[in-house]
Design an enzyme around this catalytic site. Sequence first.
Site, PDB file in Angstrom:
ATOM      1  N   ASN A 140       0.835  -1.194   0.000  1.00  0.00           N
ATOM      2  CA  ASN A 140       0.000   0.000   0.000  1.00  0.00           C
ATOM      3  C   ASN A 140       0.869   1.243   0.000  1.00  0.00           C
ATOM      4  O   ASN A 140       1.981   1.255   0.521  1.00  0.00           O
ATOM      5  CB  ASN A 140      -0.967  -0.006   1.195  1.00  0.00           C
ATOM      6  N   PHE A 155      -1.610   8.091   4.739  1.00  0.00           N
ATOM      7  CA  PHE A 155      -2.401   8.673   5.833  1.00  0.00           C
ATOM      8  C   PHE A 155      -3.718   9.289   5.335  1.00  0.00           C
ATOM      9  O   PHE A 155      -4.111  10.376   5.752  1.00  0.00           O
ATOM     10  CB  PHE A 155      -1.597   9.736   6.581  1.00  0.00           C
ATOM     11  N   SER A 208       5.588   5.215   8.828  1.00  0.00           N
ATOM     12  CA  SER A 208       4.997   4.941   7.522  1.00  0.00           C
ATOM     13  C   SER A 208       5.972   5.345   6.422  1.00  0.00           C
ATOM     14  O   SER A 208       6.566   6.424   6.474  1.00  0.00           O
ATOM     15  CB  SER A 208       3.692   5.719   7.349  1.00  0.00           C
ATOM     16  N   ASN A 265       5.029   6.061   3.435  1.00  0.00           N
ATOM     17  CA  ASN A 265       4.228   6.674   2.377  1.00  0.00           C
ATOM     18  C   ASN A 265       3.995   8.169   2.540  1.00  0.00           C
ATOM     19  O   ASN A 265       3.280   8.778   1.742  1.00  0.00           O
ATOM     20  CB  ASN A 265       2.881   5.949   2.273  1.00  0.00           C
ATOM     21  N   THR A 266       4.561   8.781   3.580  1.00  0.00           N
ATOM     22  CA  THR A 266       4.550  10.233   3.755  1.00  0.00           C
ATOM     23  C   THR A 266       6.002  10.702   3.669  1.00  0.00           C
ATOM     24  O   THR A 266       6.809  10.333   4.518  1.00  0.00           O
ATOM     25  CB  THR A 266       3.944  10.643   5.103  1.00  0.00           C
ATOM     26  N   LYS A 306       5.509   3.517  17.293  1.00  0.00           N
ATOM     27  CA  LYS A 306       5.554   2.518  16.223  1.00  0.00           C
ATOM     28  C   LYS A 306       6.739   2.796  15.318  1.00  0.00           C
ATOM     29  O   LYS A 306       6.889   3.911  14.795  1.00  0.00           O
ATOM     30  CB  LYS A 306       4.255   2.543  15.417  1.00  0.00           C
ATOM     31  N   ASN A 330       6.205  -1.417  11.320  1.00  0.00           N
ATOM     32  CA  ASN A 330       5.304  -0.981  10.252  1.00  0.00           C
ATOM     33  C   ASN A 330       5.626  -1.806   9.001  1.00  0.00           C
ATOM     34  O   ASN A 330       6.320  -2.821   9.082  1.00  0.00           O
ATOM     35  CB  ASN A 330       5.499   0.525  10.018  1.00  0.00           C
TER      36      ASN A 330
END
Length: 342
Positions: free
Chosen positions: A107, A111, A169, A171-172, A203, A232
């Site tokens: 993915n 967020f 994450s 993805n940011t 996390k 993560n």
Amino acid sequence: MAFYHPILFRLDAERAHSLTIAALAAWGKAGKPLAPNVPRLATTVAGIAFPNPVGLAAGVDKDGRAIDGFFGLGLGSVEIGTLTPLAQPGNPKPRIFRLPEDRAVINRLGFNNGGLDGALPRAQSAKRNGILGINVGANKDATDRTADYVHGVTRAAPHADYITINISSPNTPGLRDLQHGAALRDLLAACTAAKGTTPIFLKVAPDLDPADIDDIARAALDNRIDALIVNNTTISRPGLRSANAKETGGLSGAPLAPLARQRLSDFRKATGAAIPLISVGGIDSGAEAYARLRAGASLVQLYTALVYEGPGLPARILRELDALLKRDGFTSVADAVGIDAC
């Protein structure tokens, strides 16, 4: 995430995910739980009494729309989010990709969520037949990301049994930079000052070198973080076979399991077992959950395995875990934690 069903797997992954959440929300209101009776699995972590050690990882129910439905599956904890101060759409679609041959998902959601103000009333009104965690993050365009985290902790604290700071994450852009050095210490100090009496978890990513692990462990100890969630998703691509293997984003599911096991061991060693660890990544059976507990995890969380194993997975894991503890003569979960790491 969408529970396995041939019809759902014919749909776009994100559309199937949304339908699954809607169905679980409706089912939760009907109040027909699948949870088995497993008193042996009750455990206390970070001063919180969990009915069992199997939880839902953040990212599945981002906006807290199906909290009661997920508890009804037998999960001892449900972690909603990641929630940001302001609603944001996330990255362009498509951004969720199934890898069925690998029993994995990639993915790059970024967020996507309706913001704290949208989700917190749902958290407040949920029946909460278990422990509710709220995972908070920073908006993509935030000029002061630490301020976003402090805002999230402050707003979420009255509604959560624990709060998770998500700086892991992939993805940011730039988010994982907060895992290092002075940026990490400043962030943790600010968030612990804002949390009141609510326990705060951190996390972390799996894509870390030994120096990173030691630095994070020291910062967590120095700032009295109540637990570490390890891990993560990963940006690595370990021997994938599926057509979507080259998609960018975070990989979760079965291929993450070896790395997740290694990071659990790494953080157990780096922290001297002084902070509870929550293991995530590739957990799809009672045997795997039990192995993580014996390796030093106090709790485990599920995510991608629910896609492939379906809604009966939590109850099955609980029954299997209970049988394994009984087989080995343990009267509680806590008795087994770290037994193989000694």
